[in-house]
Design a protein around this motif. Sequence first.
Motif: not given
Length: 122
Positions: A76-81
Amino acid sequence: MDFLTSTTHMHITTWVIALILFFIAALSGKKMKAVHMILRVMYILVIVTGLSLFLEWRDKISESGMNYDMKVLFGILVIGFMEMVLVRKNKGKSVNMFWVLFGIVLLITLYLGLSMGIGVNF
Ligand code: HEM
């Protein structure tokens, strides 16, 4: 739904397409609104396919419980960044920091995914 959880192919397909669209939008000089919109649909598919794998396999793969939770978090962090890079780029703000964070969380996510239970396993 067997096609989502019997292999990791659906999940891999969705995040590979998402990464390609992200690089097209992020590296282009223009705003690429349509590509960004399709990318946002891909985010949903990455999350749906990832969560399906998570719900199916987390409790069946005993050695990787905590890593499984971390995989979801970092995915989810990958998507956020990715989203931070694109939104800040479109506003003309600096994106260097978010490129670095994107790179780090992407590597951790790939490592966690490829070192666990199902699918490709190094
Ligand atoms: C762009 C973001 C993401 C990338 C690059 C990514 C990458 C990967 C990779 C490389 C694998 C291993 C596939 C295999 O071994 O065949 C994997 C598996 C998995 N991913 Fe993702 N993923 C992302 C997002 C997510 C999200 C958002 C979730 C959850 C909501 C998630 C949950 C999972 C789960 C549960 C697995 C199965 C782990 C296993 O046992 O091998 N992923 N992902």
